[in-house]
Scaffold this motif. Structure first.
Motif, short mmCIF file in Angstrom:
data_model
loop_
_atom_site.label_atom_id
_atom_site.label_comp_id
_atom_site.label_asym_id
_atom_site.label_seq_id
_atom_site.Cartn_x
_atom_site.Cartn_y
_atom_site.Cartn_z
N THR A 139 -28.45 -23.22 -1.75
CA THR A 139 -28.86 -24.49 -1.16
C THR A 139 -27.66 -25.09 -0.44
O THR A 139 -26.51 -24.84 -0.80
CB THR A 139 -29.31 -25.48 -2.24
N ASN A 172 -24.33 -25.53 -23.85
CA ASN A 172 -23.46 -24.66 -23.07
C ASN A 172 -22.06 -25.28 -23.05
O ASN A 172 -21.86 -26.34 -22.47
CB ASN A 172 -24.04 -24.53 -21.65
N SER A 214 -15.57 -29.81 -10.86
CA SER A 214 -16.31 -28.69 -10.26
C SER A 214 -17.42 -28.21 -11.18
O SER A 214 -18.54 -27.96 -10.75
CB SER A 214 -15.36 -27.54 -9.94
N ARG A 215 -17.09 -28.10 -12.46
CA ARG A 215 -18.10 -27.60 -13.39
C ARG A 215 -19.22 -28.62 -13.61
O ARG A 215 -20.36 -28.25 -13.80
CB ARG A 215 -17.45 -27.19 -14.72
N THR A 262 -20.83 -20.10 -13.64
CA THR A 262 -21.09 -21.30 -14.44
C THR A 262 -22.58 -21.60 -14.46
O THR A 262 -23.16 -21.88 -15.51
CB THR A 262 -20.34 -22.52 -13.87
N GLN A 263 -23.20 -21.54 -13.28
CA GLN A 263 -24.63 -21.83 -13.22
C GLN A 263 -25.44 -20.83 -14.03
O GLN A 263 -26.49 -21.14 -14.57
CB GLN A 263 -25.12 -21.80 -11.78
N ARG A 317 -31.69 -37.59 -1.54
CA ARG A 317 -30.26 -37.85 -1.79
C ARG A 317 -29.47 -37.43 -0.55
O ARG A 317 -29.73 -36.37 0.03
CB ARG A 317 -29.78 -37.07 -3.01
N ILE A 355 -18.31 -25.36 -21.87
CA ILE A 355 -17.49 -24.84 -20.78
C ILE A 355 -16.07 -25.36 -20.92
O ILE A 355 -15.83 -26.55 -20.97
CB ILE A 355 -18.07 -25.30 -19.42
N GLN A 375 -16.15 -27.79 -1.29
CA GLN A 375 -15.33 -28.90 -1.77
C GLN A 375 -14.49 -28.48 -2.98
O GLN A 375 -13.32 -28.82 -3.09
CB GLN A 375 -16.25 -30.06 -2.13
N GLN A 376 -15.12 -27.73 -3.87
CA GLN A 376 -14.40 -27.30 -5.07
C GLN A 376 -13.18 -26.45 -4.73
O GLN A 376 -12.16 -26.50 -5.41
CB GLN A 376 -15.34 -26.52 -5.99
N GLU A 401 -20.29 -30.57 -11.28
CA GLU A 401 -21.12 -30.37 -10.09
C GLU A 401 -22.02 -29.15 -10.26
O GLU A 401 -23.20 -29.16 -9.93
CB GLU A 401 -20.23 -30.20 -8.86
N ASP A 402 -21.42 -28.07 -10.80
CA ASP A 402 -22.21 -26.85 -10.96
C ASP A 402 -23.39 -27.05 -11.92
O ASP A 402 -24.49 -26.59 -11.64
CB ASP A 402 -21.32 -25.71 -11.48
N VAL A 403 -23.15 -27.72 -13.05
CA VAL A 403 -24.26 -27.84 -14.00
C VAL A 403 -25.27 -28.87 -13.52
O VAL A 403 -26.45 -28.79 -13.87
CB VAL A 403 -23.78 -28.18 -15.44
N ASN A 405 -20.87 -27.97 -1.95
CA ASN A 405 -20.13 -28.26 -3.16
C ASN A 405 -19.04 -27.23 -3.41
O ASN A 405 -17.92 -27.56 -3.79
CB ASN A 405 -21.10 -28.22 -4.34
N ASP A 425 -25.92 -39.63 -9.45
CA ASP A 425 -26.77 -39.44 -8.29
C ASP A 425 -28.02 -38.65 -8.64
O ASP A 425 -29.11 -38.92 -8.17
CB ASP A 425 -25.96 -38.65 -7.26
N ASN A 444 -25.38 -26.99 -2.77
CA ASN A 444 -24.50 -26.20 -3.63
C ASN A 444 -23.37 -25.56 -2.82
O ASN A 444 -22.21 -25.57 -3.25
CB ASN A 444 -25.30 -25.12 -4.36
N THR A 459 -31.19 -22.66 -6.84
CA THR A 459 -30.06 -23.57 -6.77
C THR A 459 -28.86 -23.01 -6.02
O THR A 459 -28.05 -23.76 -5.51
CB THR A 459 -29.60 -23.94 -8.18
N THR A 489 -26.11 -29.04 -10.35
CA THR A 489 -26.89 -28.16 -9.48
C THR A 489 -27.87 -27.32 -10.30
O THR A 489 -29.03 -27.15 -9.96
CB THR A 489 -25.97 -27.21 -8.71
N GLN A 490 -27.34 -26.81 -11.39
CA GLN A 490 -28.14 -25.95 -12.25
C GLN A 490 -29.27 -26.75 -12.89
O GLN A 490 -30.32 -26.22 -13.21
CB GLN A 490 -27.21 -25.33 -13.29
N ASN A 546 -18.54 -20.84 -9.43
CA ASN A 546 -19.76 -21.64 -9.32
C ASN A 546 -20.97 -20.87 -9.86
O ASN A 546 -21.72 -21.37 -10.70
CB ASN A 546 -19.96 -22.01 -7.84
#
Ligand code: ATP
Ligand code: ATP
Ligand code: MG
Ligand code: MG
Lengths: 282, 513, 324, 324
Positions: free
Chosen positions: C31, A34, A47-48, C289-290, C164, A36, C40-41, A50-52, C37, A78, C34, C28, A54-55, C286
């Motif tokens: 949550t 993917n 940000s992206r 992207t996910q 976490r 981006i 923050q973004q 963080e998003d992936v 997040n 993490d 997320n 996801t 999460t994904q 967000n």
């Protein structure tokens, strides 16, 4: 397995090639890749990431300076997701960085210039310090030229790169040519990447001063630059990074990490090659 | 030439049949029918918001009716097509004064029809010539039509717009201009300018053209019109020959109530001690004015256009830089509008839409704006409830017709918009009230309300400075009148026993002097 | 009633977007991690958009916020390089924001240049200054104090999820503080009410005794400081500063304010509505992207969604006023 | 008279800039070759600014011109790649400009979205589309026909100076043609005068039966085509196309129009005044570069000069109206 490639610089030709190399190699291995593009926004890279995370991707590849996206790298670390740099930089949270040796490339073209003008004359430099990998090239070229007492750097230009740099470099070079009308008053143009070199070439040809033997060099050897070098004009040399090789090697590195291997060497250099009229057509 | 319709002997006839138009909750027009002919002046009367301008917008094709039709000599006219209405020989002067910034007088006069062309491009010389000729028909020959329209005064702008309807430009196959629709054309004109307009109207009807004439000025209507139609709340009330109708009847039909007089009764002379004193007041356009205004006094300010009436009020409010001494109840008057409001001056500007109201905002916001500090806790923290209560109470005091104080000002009729500004002025319990043309474009009913309000305030001791070009208004309301000429004080008279002719003579006499 | 429909239409659209992602990304999206997040973004955008609201309330714009953000970041970084302490350097950067904002205010309100032109010119000036000061370089690594970069990565821990720590990000807290200040100023004080009056009718405001010049001047100063705050947040987040990094904030912030205006009665800018706009844009980025939507397609979609929202609102508004 | 002073002040400023460079760079600045070069360098900006003038005359903006220029270049390049002939590909790119402009016009005039918001959103959409179509890449080299790149390098020879041909650049000629068309349309046709009427007083135009919607729609279409032309010129000049190359044109074009407005009576946009603005910006870039002024300082200077010009003009204008 899924790998996310996050870059702010996709519009640049070099990036395109190594992303291609990576994608090809990755898909061969059966990954979902993917890609981006954050279109120049480094903050958005975090940000992206963080998003992936999460994904829940399996690995992340970046090509920005890791120091700038530390927040995102921490998130990935993490979550236990490995991050690999593709022409990025070194960082504790980056498992490995695959790149060309920028110091060596700049040294190669700067020395080429110095030798071609026999160590004397006026040199115009095109540099771009905001982008660290390119900034490194400028530093090395500065050092090389400083080592020749009869070489004078008459201008160190930072072109507007919103379009890659050709148009503004050309405009700036035109102005410089106009300001230095006597033949021989400019001996060479050293550019930290190819677009300014091409812009300078266009300016010189448009001014009808291609006969003065002004030597132009670039770095990256993109196809347009190769064409120009092969044509045998003022644009004489560039250095080819093996972009696809970087991409492919990055993919290999990711594969090794996914297989659980511990990497000892955290910077992996992929060889480069000086391109001149002799080998440009290849 | 335009207005040639009479030659066939048969005057053209425009039928409006059952026109209706609704805006949200408001039924602005309710099945209105009307017949307009060449050769006569037909007055259209009605209170603010009665639907006059709405009807005119439908006739001009600027808006489509919800129901109803229009027909010229029996042939139906398409709705919502300005060009077709033009081609049918209709010409319009709309209510609000609209000068286009950046275009010359001649171009402004060609706004609603094509410019003369040569080889497809604008033929500037022909354009200017057409404009100049049309102006000449109004007797204006000293105006350079290439000047920007916005350089002209309001009166001259109106003249130019009137002249624009006289430009002869009917295209092939079009009917020549035969019906002139004028929505309050004299609202911004001086007496002299209005006279010239009346002459033109006379000329037009003599040639067989018709005029639909909207005005809140009763004397004009009585003088000009042959027939009068009254609208009320969007409905057609009556159409009668003027000869059979007197002023009282028209007013009764407009308002639905009897108003025996235009002005409320005078009480005992309420004048008290001096409140506002200006000595040697000068400002841009004003030179060394001395004024004393007493509590309870209504002091009229009269003069020709540009004499400095508006400038006098603005200088007192502090929106024009001034020199000289001005004291309010003995204390020096501040030099900014904020200080003036705080010290007890209240101001109703001449152009209510552009200078007074926040058109898209709630009534409350306009009403509380100059008094925010007082209506808030510690002068800083807002108290919306208090603001709303004040607005509601004052709304009642001025007989404001509005759905609620949360309604946007732009949805109100002109008279009610003016009442919002009165409410705003009263919210600060003013000591001095500065009024600049307070009833321009306001109907008789609302005018009467406003007059009574002003009288009532004076009776309570408020000093009023009333700048107005409506002479009956000055004479009917004021105790005393200042006459200004070119920014200087040219006279000061008690109004008791004064006639309109006296006042006019004084104003013009000032000019002669 | 119709106005209500229109506004709820806008809100409903935003809720629909959230629901769509919640359904498409069941594990996801909704949550705590997320969503935190996302806050923050968007925190930097939120700060710029909130203070942009302050000038847009008056009907003005500030196009220079992006380059001011870049400049503030670069100034702080250069002050770090010069050995200043973190608080001193931050104060220096904020002072630059204040000065820049005041300069905008002077140009707009005293000199009388249209805000669009004035801030377009200062955009160029600030951006050039950022390049000059930094010599065009990215300042990073050892030059940036550890604690400065760590700030953006930290925050009070609110829970532990999946072993976490779940942090309430510091940047989110900063943004909330700024939003609160702007909300109080705009909605609860006479100062804010007067700014709205200027937007309602400038001439009338002058005649009603509103000190229009002083207010416009101060509002631009406000926005300048907001841009500087956002620039520092950005610099902290990327633990570096370069002379172009904040540039993208400007157009997005204006878009967020406009998006928010579709939610308010009368279509006025209001800071909470602006925040709804900011969150919508953040959630779109967000969620898309996910869902692995191509980043370019994402851009097209975001533009199209803005158009749809604003367009529907404009049509509703027009219906309200009649067919005129 | 004061208005005259103010306008001549603006013109005098521009002349002063030229004189300054002429004196500072005696041998190189005022040469035919350099001046022709400047006209070529600003030709793309000139085209965008001229057509931007068409919408600004109505008091509107088009923020999407830059990304439309990028999109048009990319479209042409992709059509070249797909094997289309040069004329066919150019027609295709211009059609995209026309469609995009019409789309803007529909959003602004039929749907009723503020031009600022509508074109901000389409800026995003067009830019995303350019990225999508090109896959984010720069298209260059063998993919671009030789003749296409050669066009920008060529032009009729006007003289021979120092044994070198002096060309009147093709791009300059294209720009002149566009400017001429815009000038005739705006200044010499009823259509153009109606656009000015809309800008001068929209309500008056409506009352006079001017078809405001249709005119606004068409004006945006005009600007879209202009942006596409500029994008093609750009692509020809750099013999390549990438999805961001035209983006910088937008703000600069608006700045040029505003700069020009300082020269006109009443501060209206006029195309010839816009061109004075464009040339001023071009001369500044050219002259300052020749004087080896640091490129960052150059940016600051250009911003400051815009501010000074517009500010002086604003103050002159205000003085004229009294202290109100
Ligand atoms: N575009 C509109 N939207 C909503 N309401 C409207 C609109 N135009 C007119 N109205 C309403 O329709 C009614 C009739 O208005 P109109 O302007 O026709 O009155 P008028 O008779 O011309 O009054 P005036 O004497 O004040 O000019 C009023 O209640 C007005 O508020
Ligand atoms: N801001 C200003 N600067 C310079 N002169 C001004 C200013 N305002 C008004 N004047 C001058 O003051 C004179 C009268 O002002 P204005 O045009 O406002 O008429 P006015 O005072 O409203 O007159 P009236 O109300 O009697 O028609 C005019 O000659 C005008 O030129
Ligand atoms: Mg009316
Ligand atoms: Mg009226």
């Amino acid at each position: 397995q899924e790998v996310a490639v996050i870059t702010p610089y996709l519009a640049q030709p070099g990036t395109q090639f190594y992303v291609d190399g990576f994608t090809a190699e990755g898909e061969e291995r059966g990954w979902t890749v993917n890609v981006i593009d954050t279109a120049g926004d480094v903050g958005a890279v975090i940000s992206r990431i963080e998003d992936v995370v999460t994904q829940g991707v399996d690995a992340i590849v970046i090509n920005v300076d890791p120091a700038q996206v530390g927040a995102g790298l921490a998130t990935a670390a993490d979550a236990g997701i490995p991050v690999v740099g593709m022409d990025a930089g070194s960082h504790p949270d980056v498992a490995a960085n695959v790149t060309s040796n920028g110091y060596a490339m700049a040294a190669e073209t700067a020395v080429y210039v110095a030798n071609r003008i026999d160590g004397e004359g006026a040199v115009v430099m095109f540099t771009f310090d905001p982008f660290p990998p390119v900034q490194v090239r400028g530093v090395i070229a500065d050092a090389v030229f400083a080592n020749f007492p009869d070489i004078e750097v008459i201008d160190r230009i930072t072109p507007d790169v919103s379009d890659g740099g050709i148009a503004d470099s050309r405009a700036q070079m035109e102005a410089l040519l106009a300001a230095n009308p006597e033949p021989g008053s400019i001996s060479a143009v050293w550019a930290a990447w190819d677009q300014p070199a091409l812009g300078a070439l266009q300016a010189i040809e448009a001014a009808g001063r291609e006969g003065e033997g002004i030597v132009i060099t670039g770095i990256d050897a993109n196809p347009q630059a190769r064409d120009a070098i092969a044509a045998g004009g003022n644009f004489e040399a560039s250095v080819a990074q093996d972009f696809e090789g970087i991409g492919a090697t990055t993919a290999e590195t990711v594969a090794r990490l996914l297989a659980g291997e511990e990497l000892r060497q955290r910077v992996i250099y992929v060889p480069t090659e000086l391109v001149t009229a002799a080998n440009a057509a290849e | 030439m335009s207005g040639a319709a009479g030659r066939t002997g048969e005057a053209p006839v425009l039928h409006l049949e059952g026109l209706s138009r609704r805006f949200g909750q408001v039924q602005a027009l309710d099945r209105v029918s009307l017949t307009l002919r060449g050769g006569e002046v037909h007055a259209l009367m009605g209170e603010n918001g009665a639907g006059k301008s709405t009807l005119i917008r439908l006739m001009a094709g600027l808006d489509r009716p919800d129901a109803g039709r229009m027909a010229l000599d029996g042939a139906a006219l398409p709705p919502g097509a300005p060009a077709a209405m033009r081609a049918a020989g209709l010409r319009f002067i709309h209510q609000e004064l609209h000068a286009v910034r950046g275009l010359s007088v001649a171009e402004n006069m060609h706004l609603d029809h094509p410019y003369p062309r040569r080889a497809g491009l604008v033929h500037w010389r022909a354009l200017n010539r057409a404009a100049a000729e049309a102006l000449a028909r109004l007797g204006v020959t000293d105006l350079d039509v290439r000047r920007p329209m916005t350089d002209l005064g309001t009166g001259q702008q109106m003249i130019a717009r009137i002249a624009a309807t006289l430009i002869d430009d009917a295209g092939a196959g079009d009917r020549p201009a035969w019906l002139y629709v004028m929505d309050e054309p004299t609202a911004a004109l001086t007496g002299e300018e209005a006279e010239r307009l009346f002459e033109v109207i006379g000329g037009l009807t003599a040639r067989g053209a018709g005029v639909l004439y909207v005005s809140h000025r009763m004397p004009e209507v009585l003088r000009l019109a042959q027939r009068v139609t009254v609208l009320r709340d969007g409905r057609h009330i009556s159409t009668l020959p003027l000869a059979e109708t007197g002023q009282e009847r028209i007013i009764r039909e407009m308002t639905g109530r009897d108003l025996s007089a235009l002005f409320p009764e005078r009480g005992p002379d309420p004048r008290g001690a001096p409140v506002l004193e200006a000595r040697g007041l000068s400002a841009p356009g004003l030179h060394g004015i001395d004024v004393t205004l007493r509590s309870g006094e209504i002091l009229g300010v009269a003069g020709l256009a540009g004499a400095g009436r508006g400038a006098l009020l603005r200088a007192l409010m502090g929106t024009l830089p001034r020199t000289g001494t001005v004291t309010l109840a003995g204390a020096p008057l501040g030099r900014t509008p904020a200080q003036a409001w705080r010290q007890g001056l209240a101001y109703i500007p001449r152009e209510r839409r552009s200078e007074g109201l926040m058109l898209r905002r709630a009534i409350t916001e306009t009403v509380s704006l100059p008094h925010l500090a007082r209506l808030s806790r510690a002068g800083l923290w807002l108290s919306p409830r208090r603001q709303r209560e004040i607005a509601e109470r004052l709304g009642r005091d001025v007989r404001l017709k509005a759905a609620s104080v949360a309604q946007a000002c732009e949805e109100l009729s002109g008279g009610n918009q003016q009442k919002v500004l009165f409410a705003r002025a009263l919210a600060g319990r003013p000591r001095v009230l500065l009024l600049d043309e307070p009833t321009r474009g306001v109907d008789v009913g609302a005018k009467f309300d406003l007059y009574r309000l002003i009288r009532g305030l004076a009776a309570e001791g408020v000093a009023v400075l009333l700048a107005s070009s409506d002479l009956p208004e000055v004479l009917g309301l004021a105790d005393r009148v200042l006459i200004l000429h070119e920014g200087r004080l040219a006279g000061e008279r008690e109004t008791a026993g004064m006639t309109e002719a006296d006042l006019l003579a004084a104003i013009y006499g000032a000019r002669a002097a | 009633m119709r106005a209500g429909l229109r506004r709820f239409g806008g809100l409903a659209g935003m809720v629909a977007i959230v629901l769509f992602f919640a359904v498409s990304l069941p594990d996801t999206f909704l949550t705590a991690r997320n969503l935190l997040n996302v806050t923050q973004q968007v925190s930097m955008l939120a700060v710029v958009a909130a203070t942009m609201t302050v000038v847009m309330v008056m009907g003005d714009f500030d196009l220079s916020v992006g380059s001011m953000a870049s400049l503030a970041g670069v100034v702080a970084a250069m002050l770090f390089v010069a050995g200043w302490s973190i608080p001193a350097a931050l104060a220096g950067a904020l002072a630059v924001g204040l000065l820049g904002g005041l300069f905008n205010g002077v140009m707009v309100s005293l000199v009388g240049i249209l805000p669009f032109v004035a801030t377009l010119a200062t955009l160029t000036v600030f951006s050039g200054a950022a390049f000059l000061i930094s010599d065009g370089r990215t300042i990073f690594g050892r030059d940036i104090p550890e604690a400065f970069g760590a700030f953006a990565r930290g925050g009070p821990q609110v829970a532990t999820v999946d072993d976490r720590a779940l942090l309430l990000p510091n940047l989110t807290l900063v943004a909330l503080a700024v939003i609160l200040v702007v909300w109080v100023v705009l909605e609860q004080t006479t100062y804010g009410r007067r700014l709205y009056a200027i937007g309602g009718n400038r001439e009338a405001a002058v005649l009603a005794g509103v000190p229009v010049r002083a207010l416009r001047l101060s509002a631009f100063a406000f926005t300048g400081v907001g841009a500087a705050v956002a620039g520092l947040m950005y610099a902290s987040r990327v633990a570096s500063a370069n002379p172009t990094q904040g540039d993208g904030l400007m157009l997005t912030a204006i878009a967020a304010v406009f998006l928010g205006m579709t939610l308010t009665r009368d279509g006025q800018p209001r800071v909470l509505a602006t925040m709804a706009g900011v969150l919508t844009l953040g959630v779109l980025d967000n969620g898309l992207t996910q869902m692995r939507v191509d980043s370019y397609l994402r851009e097209v979609l975001v533009g199209a969604i803005i158009l749809a929202a604003v367009g529907l609102s404009a049509m509703g508004r027009r219906g309200l006023r009649g067919r005129g």
